[in-house]
Write a protein that holds these residues in place. Structure first.
Motif, PDB file in Angstrom:
ATOM      1  N   LEU A  35       0.780  -0.922   0.294  1.00 57.84           N
ATOM      2  CA  LEU A  35      -0.026  -0.110   0.078  1.00 57.84           C
ATOM      3  C   LEU A  35       0.682   1.488  -0.211  1.00 57.84           C
ATOM      4  CD1 LEU A  35      -2.258  -1.141   2.811  1.00 57.84           C
ATOM      5  CD2 LEU A  35      -2.961  -0.428   0.326  1.00 57.84           C
ATOM      6  N   GLU A  36       0.174   2.609  -0.791  1.00 53.21           N
ATOM      7  CA  GLU A  36       0.702   3.326  -0.751  1.00 53.21           C
ATOM      8  C   GLU A  36      -0.364   3.933  -0.308  1.00 53.21           C
ATOM      9  OE1 GLU A  36       3.368   3.826  -4.016  1.00 53.21           O
ATOM     10  OE2 GLU A  36       5.218   2.867  -3.278  1.00 53.21           O
ATOM     11  N   ALA A  37      -0.207   6.064  -0.049  1.00 52.51           N
ATOM     12  CA  ALA A  37      -0.208   7.034   0.226  1.00 52.51           C
ATOM     13  C   ALA A  37      -1.623   6.803   1.461  1.00 52.51           C
ATOM     14  CB  ALA A  37      -0.837   7.375  -1.842  1.00 52.51           C
ATOM     15  N   GLY A  38      -1.569   6.597   2.325  1.00 54.18           N
ATOM     16  CA  GLY A  38      -2.361   6.325   3.343  1.00 54.18           C
ATOM     17  C   GLY A  38      -3.081   4.962   3.112  1.00 54.18           C
ATOM     18  N   GLY A  39      -3.169   4.035   2.179  1.00 51.86           N
ATOM     19  CA  GLY A  39      -3.912   2.894   1.864  1.00 51.86           C
ATOM     20  C   GLY A  39      -5.167   3.202   0.810  1.00 51.86           C
ATOM     21  N   GLN A  40      -5.012   4.127   0.079  1.00 51.20           N
ATOM     22  CA  GLN A  40      -5.365   4.470  -0.853  1.00 51.20           C
ATOM     23  C   GLN A  40      -4.784   3.823  -1.922  1.00 51.20           C
ATOM     24  OE1 GLN A  40      -8.907   5.901  -1.071  1.00 51.20           O
ATOM     25  NE2 GLN A  40      -8.183   5.627   1.389  1.00 51.20           N
ATOM     26  N   LYS A  41      -3.895   3.875  -2.454  1.00 53.06           N
ATOM     27  CA  LYS A  41      -2.839   3.241  -4.068  1.00 53.06           C
ATOM     28  C   LYS A  41      -2.799   1.787  -3.462  1.00 53.06           C
ATOM     29  CE  LYS A  41      -1.991   7.297  -5.759  1.00 53.06           C
ATOM     30  NZ  LYS A  41      -3.636   7.474  -6.563  1.00 53.06           N
ATOM     31  N   LEU A  42      -3.026   0.928  -4.257  1.00 54.26           N
ATOM     32  CA  LEU A  42      -2.026  -0.729  -4.059  1.00 54.26           C
ATOM     33  C   LEU A  42      -1.012  -0.559  -5.355  1.00 54.26           C
ATOM     34  CD1 LEU A  42      -1.804  -2.936  -2.172  1.00 54.26           C
ATOM     35  CD2 LEU A  42      -3.851  -3.823  -4.196  1.00 54.26           C
ATOM     36  N   TRP A  96      -2.505   0.371  -8.245  1.00 52.20           N
ATOM     37  CA  TRP A  96      -4.299   0.746  -8.132  1.00 52.20           C
ATOM     38  C   TRP A  96      -5.011   1.791  -7.710  1.00 52.20           C
ATOM     39  CZ3 TRP A  96      -5.354  -5.782  -7.590  1.00 52.20           C
ATOM     40  CH2 TRP A  96      -5.174  -6.083  -8.869  1.00 52.20           C
ATOM     41  N   THR A  97      -6.359   2.232  -7.181  1.00 49.22           N
ATOM     42  CA  THR A  97      -6.297   2.751  -6.855  1.00 49.22           C
ATOM     43  C   THR A  97      -8.054   2.431  -6.248  1.00 49.22           C
ATOM     44  OG1 THR A  97      -7.539   3.891  -8.509  1.00 49.22           O
ATOM     45  CG2 THR A  97      -5.353   5.058  -8.127  1.00 49.22           C
TER      46      THR A  97
END
Length: 166
Positions: A129-136, A153-154
């Motif tokens: 995960l990246e961006a606080g869990g908003q991007k995979l 993925w978003t």
């Protein structure tokens, strides 16, 4: 009913509503630390949305993901995996499990497989995960992780589940 009683009922109602809101917010926040949820996939070449993939946690703690909706014009609900060579051969792509056996390893998930339903090939997979869990970040590879490609993925935040058909 007296004014005092009305105010008391309003206070109790507001307290209950606040507790429910806090609980709902906590439940949504819990999913940000895990890939569990619905994700919008993006085509590597066109950078256009292609599908929605729902990732779930299985009873053994592993994660799996299935296509719940195609978004691009060539992903009609009737499209089938004609190139697949396993039990998914000629199955509809929509509803098909394409991610399986992902195991948590610290801050990432690894050890699983991902299927490209357009060419029928299955690859080793890892994700984080990246961006606080908003991007995979999903990486499919052959042999070692260096020999592969990644997609981002978003998170699809439709909490009604209207677009995530089961």
């Amino acid at each position: 009913m007296t004014v005092r009683r009305t105010v008391k009922h309003m206070w109790v109602s507001a307290t209950i509503a606040g507790a429910l809101l806090v609980g709902a917010t906590a439940a949504l926040a819990d999913t940000s630390g895990t890939p569990v949820g619905v994700w919008q996939t993006i085509d590597d070449r066109t950078h256009e949305p292609t599908a929605l993939v729902q990732i779930v946690q299985n009873g053994d703690g592993t994660l799996s993901g299935k296509i719940v909706s195609g978004l691009a014009g060539n992903n009609s609900p009737e499209r089938r995996c004609t190139e697949c060579t396993d039990e998914r051969k000629d199955q509809k792509i929509e509803g098909m499990t394409i991610v399986k056996e992902m195991k948590r390893d610290n801050d990432e998930w690894d050890g699983g497989k991902i299927l490209d339903p357009l060419n029928g090939k299955e690859y080793s997979c890892k994700m984080h995960l990246e961006a606080g869990g908003q991007k995979l970040v999903v990486r499919g590879y052959i042999g070692i992780s260096l020999l592969g490609r990644s997609q981002i993925w978003t998170r699809h935040n439709d909490v009604t589940g209207a677009s995530a058909r089961n």
